[in-house]
Write a protein that holds these residues in place. Sequence first.
Motif, PDB file in Angstrom:
ATOM      1  N   PRO A  27       0.848  -1.197   0.000  1.00  0.00           N
ATOM      2  CA  PRO A  27       0.000   0.000   0.000  1.00  0.00           C
ATOM      3  C   PRO A  27       0.883   1.246   0.000  1.00  0.00           C
ATOM      4  CG  PRO A  27      -0.565  -1.463   1.833  1.00  0.00           C
ATOM      5  CD  PRO A  27       0.678  -2.000   1.209  1.00  0.00           C
ATOM      6  N   ARG A  29       0.018   4.976  -0.195  1.00  0.00           N
ATOM      7  CA  ARG A  29      -1.190   5.774  -0.117  1.00  0.00           C
ATOM      8  C   ARG A  29      -1.122   7.105  -0.870  1.00  0.00           C
ATOM      9  NH1 ARG A  29      -4.617   6.015   5.070  1.00  0.00           N
ATOM     10  NH2 ARG A  29      -5.758   7.929   4.872  1.00  0.00           N
ATOM     11  N   GLY A  62      -4.525   2.539   1.984  1.00  0.00           N
ATOM     12  CA  GLY A  62      -5.575   2.689   2.988  1.00  0.00           C
ATOM     13  C   GLY A  62      -6.775   3.447   2.436  1.00  0.00           C
ATOM     14  N   GLN A 106      -6.717  -2.119   0.953  1.00  0.00           N
ATOM     15  CA  GLN A 106      -6.539  -1.974   2.397  1.00  0.00           C
ATOM     16  C   GLN A 106      -7.633  -1.059   2.949  1.00  0.00           C
ATOM     17  OE1 GLN A 106      -3.292   0.535   4.128  1.00  0.00           O
ATOM     18  NE2 GLN A 106      -2.495  -1.406   4.894  1.00  0.00           N
ATOM     19  N   ARG A 250      -2.672  -6.070   8.216  1.00  0.00           N
ATOM     20  CA  ARG A 250      -1.308  -5.535   8.246  1.00  0.00           C
ATOM     21  C   ARG A 250      -1.021  -4.958   9.633  1.00  0.00           C
ATOM     22  NH1 ARG A 250       2.270  -1.198   4.647  1.00  0.00           N
ATOM     23  NH2 ARG A 250       4.070  -2.576   4.716  1.00  0.00           N
ATOM     24  N   LEU A 295       9.626   2.441   9.735  1.00  0.00           N
ATOM     25  CA  LEU A 295       8.612   2.390   8.678  1.00  0.00           C
ATOM     26  C   LEU A 295       9.256   2.599   7.306  1.00  0.00           C
ATOM     27  CD1 LEU A 295       5.741   2.464   7.483  1.00  0.00           C
ATOM     28  CD2 LEU A 295       5.460   4.752   8.423  1.00  0.00           C
ATOM     29  N   SER A 324      10.222  -3.805   2.056  1.00  0.00           N
ATOM     30  CA  SER A 324      11.490  -3.043   2.030  1.00  0.00           C
ATOM     31  C   SER A 324      12.725  -3.760   1.502  1.00  0.00           C
ATOM     32  CB  SER A 324      11.835  -2.502   3.433  1.00  0.00           C
ATOM     33  OG  SER A 324      10.880  -1.563   3.824  1.00  0.00           O
ATOM     34  N   HIS A 326      14.512  -4.258  -1.224  1.00  0.00           N
ATOM     35  CA  HIS A 326      14.571  -3.762  -2.608  1.00  0.00           C
ATOM     36  C   HIS A 326      15.651  -4.460  -3.435  1.00  0.00           C
ATOM     37  CE1 HIS A 326      13.110   0.461  -0.983  1.00  0.00           C
ATOM     38  NE2 HIS A 326      12.326  -0.519  -0.618  1.00  0.00           N
ATOM     39  N   GLY A 346       7.430  -1.063  -1.614  1.00  0.00           N
ATOM     40  CA  GLY A 346       6.701   0.204  -1.591  1.00  0.00           C
ATOM     41  C   GLY A 346       7.419   1.206  -2.463  1.00  0.00           C
ATOM     42  N   ARG A 347       8.377   1.931  -1.849  1.00  0.00           N
ATOM     43  CA  ARG A 347       9.081   2.989  -2.583  1.00  0.00           C
ATOM     44  C   ARG A 347       9.782   2.454  -3.833  1.00  0.00           C
ATOM     45  NH1 ARG A 347      12.455   4.776   2.446  1.00  0.00           N
ATOM     46  NH2 ARG A 347      12.316   2.518   2.679  1.00  0.00           N
ATOM     47  N   CYS A 377       8.232  10.903  -3.046  1.00  0.00           N
ATOM     48  CA  CYS A 377       7.107  10.017  -2.735  1.00  0.00           C
ATOM     49  C   CYS A 377       6.470  10.407  -1.410  1.00  0.00           C
ATOM     50  CB  CYS A 377       7.554   8.558  -2.700  1.00  0.00           C
ATOM     51  SG  CYS A 377       8.713   8.159  -1.382  1.00  0.00           S
TER      52      CYS A 377
HETATM   53  C1  LIG Z   1       3.783   7.599  -0.105  1.00  0.00           C
HETATM   54  C2  LIG Z   1       3.596   6.413   0.766  1.00  0.00           C
HETATM   55  C3  LIG Z   1       2.334   6.072   1.165  1.00  0.00           C
HETATM   56  C4  LIG Z   1       2.112   4.944   1.998  1.00  0.00           C
HETATM   57  N1  LIG Z   1       0.822   4.571   2.328  1.00  0.00           N
HETATM   58  C5  LIG Z   1       0.583   3.455   3.075  1.00  0.00           C
HETATM   59  C6  LIG Z   1      -0.749   3.007   3.316  1.00  0.00           C
HETATM   60  O1  LIG Z   1      -1.738   3.564   2.843  1.00  0.00           O
HETATM   61  N2  LIG Z   1      -0.894   1.918   4.091  1.00  0.00           N
HETATM   62  C7  LIG Z   1       0.168   1.235   4.620  1.00  0.00           C
HETATM   63  O2  LIG Z   1      -0.030   0.221   5.319  1.00  0.00           O
HETATM   64  N3  LIG Z   1       1.436   1.644   4.374  1.00  0.00           N
HETATM   65  C8  LIG Z   1       1.668   2.720   3.609  1.00  0.00           C
HETATM   66  N4  LIG Z   1       2.955   3.099   3.315  1.00  0.00           N
HETATM   67  C9  LIG Z   1       4.092   2.292   3.819  1.00  0.00           C
HETATM   68  C10 LIG Z   1       4.533   1.285   2.769  1.00  0.00           C
HETATM   69  O3  LIG Z   1       3.515   0.351   2.501  1.00  0.00           O
HETATM   70  C11 LIG Z   1       5.811   0.531   3.194  1.00  0.00           C
HETATM   71  O4  LIG Z   1       5.578  -0.185   4.368  1.00  0.00           O
HETATM   72  C12 LIG Z   1       7.005   1.438   3.391  1.00  0.00           C
HETATM   73  O5  LIG Z   1       7.126   2.364   2.325  1.00  0.00           O
HETATM   74  C13 LIG Z   1       8.307   0.620   3.519  1.00  0.00           C
HETATM   75  O6  LIG Z   1       8.500  -0.195   2.408  1.00  0.00           O
HETATM   76  P1  LIG Z   1       9.554   0.230   1.234  1.00  0.00           P
HETATM   77  O7  LIG Z   1      10.895   0.294   1.873  1.00  0.00           O
HETATM   78  O8  LIG Z   1       9.463  -0.872   0.249  1.00  0.00           O
HETATM   79  O9  LIG Z   1       9.119   1.547   0.735  1.00  0.00           O
HETATM   80  C14 LIG Z   1       3.199   4.186   2.467  1.00  0.00           C
HETATM   81  C15 LIG Z   1       4.500   4.544   2.037  1.00  0.00           C
HETATM   82  C16 LIG Z   1       4.704   5.615   1.190  1.00  0.00           C
HETATM   83  C17 LIG Z   1       6.093   5.940   0.730  1.00  0.00           C
END
Ligand SMILES: Cc1cc2nc3c(=O)[nH]c(=O)nc-3n(C[C@H](O)[C@H](O)[C@H](O)COP(=O)(O)O)c2cc1C
Length: 415
Positions: A27, A29, A62, A106, A250, A295, A324, A326, A346-347, A377
Amino acid sequence: MSVKYEKLFEPIKIGPVEIPNRVAVLPIRGVVHSPNAFADVDYISFFTRRTRGGFGLIVLEGTSTSTFEDHYTMNMSLRLYEPSHVAPFKKLTDAVHAFGGRIFVQLTAGGFGRQYFDPNGIEPPVAASPIPLDIDPAYIATNLDKNPRLMGRLKGLVPVEIKQSLIWELIESHYNSTILAIMAGFDGVEMHAAHGYFGANFLSPNQNTRTDEFGGSFENRTRYTRESVKMAMKAIKEMHAEDRFVVGVRTSADEHTPGGLTKEDIVKIHEMFIKEGCSYVNLSDGPGFEKWKYLFPSEDMMPMRMEQAKYFNEHFDVPVLISSIHNPDLAAEVADTCDHVIVALGRQAYADPDWPKKVKEGRPKDVVRCRRCNLDCYMYSRMVNAPERCAVNPECGFEGYDPANWPVSGQLVRK
Ligand SMILES: Cc1cc2nc3c(=O)[nH]c(=O)nc-3n(C[C@H](O)[C@H](O)[C@H](O)COP(=O)(O)O)c2cc1C
């Protein structure tokens, strides 16, 4: 296909839903949806682009289950609580299915919880308990310390403690939203109880000081999410969708905070949800914004993430989404050693929508790696509700301009 990455690209079943491989979009968001929070062409194309690039599963951001969040100045959540919300989502799910992917949504009934952040410092959050946010500057994620608004407001406003009757209304809203999600063609719903948001505020012993049926004991702290899961299960049963629709939750993998949830607690919590019918576990990390770095982890935190993947693979029998990781080689190691972990990005999914395709073809060096800078982002967009972009991917947010991301009519038949 490159043998080294073979396992990542084997199909995996989440309940009855077959996911074509073990690489998912987390997710993320607020990507690029319209100002009135509907999935529009830009939004849909963002996700079809990722499905075209080979991601097997998308867990959508979400999404509100009721009007609860609508009054917030900073609310831009997608909405799924009225029949009129179904059509734009149906377009999205049809498009993702047409490109061969699967898609869950979600659900976040209470949104940000105690982490709601009004940049003007006026609107208080609504949460399980009146415990204000207290962000630890030592754990600010990369570059977020360059945001003067955030750095000036490390201590949050005292949240309004949500009334019991409203909690039950929010729980019940999951029933309606799950019905709508099924009608909209999703393959599953996920309850958001992670990283300090509303659902997590109930679960976490140090974010919840309630003395009613939603606080205190393990049984009471898990009630909000458990009852929400039950509402979703009821909707699935009534829609006769047991053979094609799943529920997951989650949470964080660990809160890394004295008095917060530990990884052992997390196992106990999900075991309970699995007993209620959940088919998978999605794990983020940390207590939320108070220790933001968990996070949005940096690369040096990956050994911990690899440990988590192994630990939860051992402790759960159902698929587990781990965030995370990557780096394609680490992802391959996880896929090889943890037989039901799904690598969830995510990112990195902003940075290179073709991550799966390139890795599958044995071209990991061609992957445009996310710099984990959190700038476009998150800091320049999410914090002010502007559309997300990506520092290393100029195409991000403009996918709607490329017709290759639009399904053609013959493709729209679900296999
Ligand atoms: C812009 C943005 C929006 C996010 N929105 C949500 C969300 O709606 N729900 C959620 O559980 N996590 C959200 N996250 C967290 C990501 O799902 C993820 O856990 C986090 O970015 C770490 O993973 P990554 O290292 O692959 O980015 C968001 C992250 C980013 C960058």
